[in-house]
Design a protein around this motif. Structure first.
Motif, PDB file in Angstrom:
ATOM      1  N   SER A 154       0.822  -1.206   0.000  1.00  0.00           N
ATOM      2  CA  SER A 154       0.000   0.000   0.000  1.00  0.00           C
ATOM      3  C   SER A 154       0.861   1.263   0.000  1.00  0.00           C
ATOM      4  O   SER A 154       0.476   2.283  -0.591  1.00  0.00           O
ATOM      5  N   HIS A 200      -7.871   5.924   2.093  1.00  0.00           N
ATOM      6  CA  HIS A 200      -8.111   4.579   2.607  1.00  0.00           C
ATOM      7  C   HIS A 200      -9.612   4.287   2.615  1.00  0.00           C
ATOM      8  O   HIS A 200     -10.071   3.247   2.101  1.00  0.00           O
ATOM      9  N   SER A 230     -11.057   4.245  -0.985  1.00  0.00           N
ATOM     10  CA  SER A 230     -10.723   2.988  -1.660  1.00  0.00           C
ATOM     11  C   SER A 230     -11.664   1.881  -1.211  1.00  0.00           C
ATOM     12  O   SER A 230     -12.120   1.062  -2.017  1.00  0.00           O
ATOM     13  N   SER A 254      -7.949  -0.713  -5.021  1.00  0.00           N
ATOM     14  CA  SER A 254      -8.825   0.401  -5.402  1.00  0.00           C
ATOM     15  C   SER A 254      -8.199   1.759  -5.133  1.00  0.00           C
ATOM     16  O   SER A 254      -8.828   2.794  -5.406  1.00  0.00           O
ATOM     17  N   LEU A 255      -6.974   1.774  -4.615  1.00  0.00           N
ATOM     18  CA  LEU A 255      -6.350   3.041  -4.240  1.00  0.00           C
ATOM     19  C   LEU A 255      -6.128   3.960  -5.448  1.00  0.00           C
ATOM     20  O   LEU A 255      -6.332   5.174  -5.376  1.00  0.00           O
ATOM     21  N   ALA A 281      -9.230   5.672  -6.276  1.00  0.00           N
ATOM     22  CA  ALA A 281      -9.533   6.711  -5.284  1.00  0.00           C
ATOM     23  C   ALA A 281      -8.799   8.003  -5.624  1.00  0.00           C
ATOM     24  O   ALA A 281      -9.345   9.109  -5.473  1.00  0.00           O
TER      25      ALA A 281
END
Length: 517
Positions: free
Chosen positions: A270, A468, A471, A492-493, A496
Motif C-alpha cells: 500500500s 483509505h 478505496s 482500489s487506491l 480513489a
C-alpha cells in the motif's frame, strides 16, 4: 467543513443579527423557511399528514415557522406545543402569535401523556422540541412522547439536532432521545452525528445554509473539522514530468513475525501504491522468501532473528519509517524497538504491536519525533491512554495525550477521527466492509507512502485516512461488505486518486454520502 461548538453557533447567530441588521426573529424566519423549502421540494404538495411537535424555546419557534409555511401552502399539517415548562423564548411567542393569526386550527398544547395524538405509520413527524441548548434530561411524559414517535414507525425529521441529544456529552437514558430518520442541521453538522455513542440517533443528516455571517464562518477557528474530498484535494501534489523515484521518498516498513508476515506485505504494497518512490521491508528471516516472491517491487532486509525481530539495523537512509505491523511483543522485540527509538531521527508511523510496546513501556514516548503518527485500533488505544467512560471522555483523553507527547493519533472507526493537539478531524469515507483483518496495515502503508513523498505528517494522515476510506467505498461496490478484504482496498487506491478529480456527477460517491457531506 467546520463543525462549530454550541457556543460558537450562538455567537454566529448574534453576530449575524448585528452585522446584517436583522432581528433574531428574522433569523428564525429564515431558518424555518429553509426547512419548509427542503420539505416542499421533496413533497410537492403531497397530502400526507404532517405532525409538527414544537417545544417552547427557539427550536420550537423554528417549528412554528415551518408549520405556518406548510399551512400557507396547503399541506395537511397539525401543530403541537410540547409544554414542558412555563418559560417561553421571545421568538417562540412571536411565532406562536403569527401561526394563530394564520389559521383557525390553533396548535394543540400537550401537557401530559394523556394529550398525545394518534400518529399512523404513513404520517410524517417533525421534531422541533429541543435544540442545542438542552442541559437536562426531558420530563418523563416528554420521554414518553419520544417513545411514541418510535413506536409509530413514522418518518421522523428533526430540526437542527434530535431532541434530547446534547452537543457535548452522551445521554444517560437512551430512550429519552428522538431517533430521527433525518436531521436538518443549521449551518454546521454536530459532532454527535459522528460518534459511536450518539450517531445512532439520526440515520442521515444534511446541513442547511441559513445565512450566518460569512466572515464569521470563514474567520472562526473550529475545534472540529469534517474531512471530505474538497478538504483533501488541496493536499494533492502533482508530479513533474521529469521526476524520478528518488523524488518520492523511501519507506522503511519494519514489522512481521512468524505467521504475521502478511501484515508487512499489505503495508509495503500500500505504501508503494500510495506513491512512495521506494519501499524496503525489514522483517525476520522467516519472511524473506514469501515477501520477496510476492512483492518484487519491494526490497527486503532481514533481521538476525529467524521468527521475530531481535535487532533493527540497516545501512541506508529512509525518508520515513512505518513500524509495528505484525511485529509481536516479545522481550527481544521490545529491546530492539527501544534501541531503534533511541537512535531514530526519521518521521514515524506507528501501528499495531509497536503501540502495544509503547503502552508496556511509556518511558519510550519521549523518544518519538514531533508529529509521529499513531494508528491504534480501539484496544490498542485503550492500552495507551487507559479506559474511557464514553466517546467524549475518550476524545478528551486522546487530546491530552496528543498534546503531552506532540503526536498525531488516528482513532479508527466508522468515522475515523484524527487528533492533533486540540484539533479533531472527522473523516467521511469508509464503510463496515473495511472491518476486516489487514485494513489497518493498509492505512499504515498509505500514510507512510504519503509522508515519503513530502507530505507533512498531518496532511499525510488526513489525506491517507480519506484515501483509505474512499478505496474501501470503491471496492465495496464490487465485493460487498462481507467479502471485502484488505487487498481489495489496496487494489482500489488508484481509482480513489482518480476520483479526486471527477466532477460530482461522475463521482462514485453514494447518494447518502452526497447528501450527508
Amino acid at each position: 467543513m467546520k463543525v462549530f461548538s454550541k457556543e460558537q453557533i450562538y455567537e454566529g447567530d448574534r453576530l449575524t443579527t448585528e452585522r446584517q441588521n436583522i432581528s433574531s426573529t428574522d433569523l428564525m424566519e429564515r431558518a424555518g423557511t429553509q426547512i419548509f423549502n427542503w420539505m416542499h421540494l421533496r413533497m410537492q404538495g403531497a397530502q400526507v399528514p404532517i405532525h409538527v411537535f414544537c417545544g417552547i424555546g427557539n427550536n420550537g419557534g423554528d417549528g412554528l415557522v415551518l408549520s405556518r409555511q406548510l399551512i400557507i401552502h396547503g399541506y395537511n399539517v397539525k401543530t403541537y406545543i410540547v409544554n414542558y415548562s412555563e418559560t417561553r423564548s421571545k421568538d417562540f411567542l412571536i411565532n406562536y402569535d403569527r401561526i394563530k393569526n394564520t389559521t383557525k386550527d390553533w396548535p394543540t398544547v400537550l401537557t401530559s401523556s394523556n394529550d398525545f395524538p394518534l400518529i399512523n405509520q404513513d404520517d410524517i413527524i417533525v421534531d422541533a422540541v429541543f435544540g442545542i441548548g438542552l442541559n437536562r434530561p426531558p420530563a418523563d411524559w416528554v420521554k414518553d412522547l419520544f417513545l411514541k414517535f418510535r413506536a409509530s414507525k413514522s418518518f421522523t425529521l428533526s430540526i437542527d439536532i434530535p431532541s434530547g441529544l446534547y452537543t457535548d456529552k452522551v445521554v444517560n437514558d437512551t430512550e429519552a432521545v428522538v431517533y430521527a430518520n433525518y436531521t436538518l442541521s443549521f449551518q454546521s453538522p454536530k459532532l454527535v452525528f459522528f460518534l459511536p455513542n450518539t450517531a445512532k440517533y439520526t440515520v442521515q443528516w444534511e446541513v442547511l445554509d441559513i445565512g450566518i455571517d460569512r466572515d464569521y464562518l470563514i474567520q472562526t477557528e473550529a475545534a472540529v473539522e469534517l474531512i471530505s474530498k474538497y478538504e483533501v484535494l488541496p493536499f494533492y501534489q502533482p508530479r513533474d514530468k521529469f521526476s524520478h523515484k528518488g523524488h518520492f521518498g523511501h519507506v522503511l516498513m519494519i514489522g512481521g513475525s512468524f505467521g504475521k508476515i502478511g501484515a508487512v506485505h499489505l503495508a509495503s504494497r500500500s505504501a508503494l501504491i500510495a506513491g512512495a518512490g521506494m519501499v524496503t521491508a525489514y522483517l525476520p528471516t522467516c519472511g524473506y522468501t514469501s515477501l520477496q516472491s510476492a512483492l518484487p517491487e519491494v526490497m527486503v532486509v532481514c533481521d538476525k532473528g529467524e521468527k521475530q525481530i531481535e535487532s533493527i539495523t540497516y545501512d541506508f537512509d529512509a525518508t520515513v519509517v512505518g513500524i509495528g505491523v505484525g511485529i509481536g511483543t516479545s522481550e527481544e522485540t521490545m529491546k530492539a524497538f527501544e534501541a531503534f527509538l533511541k537512535t531514530n531521527k526519521r518521521p514515524l508511523v506507528i501501528d499495531a504491536d509497536a503501540i502495544n510496546l509503547l503502552a508496556q513501556n511509556k518511558a519510550l514516548l519521549k523518544y518519538l519525533p514531533v508529529q509521529t503518527v499513531l494508528t491504534p485500533h480501539p484496544k490498542e488505544l485503550e492500552r495507551l491512554i487507559g479506559e474511557w467512560h464514553d466517546d467524549f471522555d475518550k476524545l478528551n483523553k486522546v487530546v491530552e495525550f496528543s498534546k503531552a507527547h506532540k503526536v498525531i493519533i488516528v482513532i479508527k472507526g466508522a468515522h475515523t477521527i484524527t487528533i492533533n493537539g486540540n484539533k479533531k478531524y472527522v473523516n467521511t469515507t469508509g464503510n463496515p466492509g473495511m472491518a476486516t483483518a489487514g485494513s489497518g496495515d493498509v492505512l499504515t502503508g498509505i500514510i507512510s507512502g504519503l509522508i515519503a513523498q513530502g507530505y507533512e505528517p498531518l496532511a499525510a494522515t488526513l489525506f491517507g485516512v480519506y484515501l483509505h476510506g474512499k478505496s474501501g467505498d470503491i471496492a465495496v461496490e464490487s465485493y460487498g461488505y462481507q467479502s471485502l478484504i484488505a487487498g481489495h482496498i489496496i487494489d482500489s487506491l488508484g481509482e480513489a486518486y482518480i476520483d479526486l478529480f471527477k466532477q460530482p456527477e461522475e463521482s462514485s460517491e453514494s447518494a447518502e454520502n452526497d447528501e450527508n457531506n
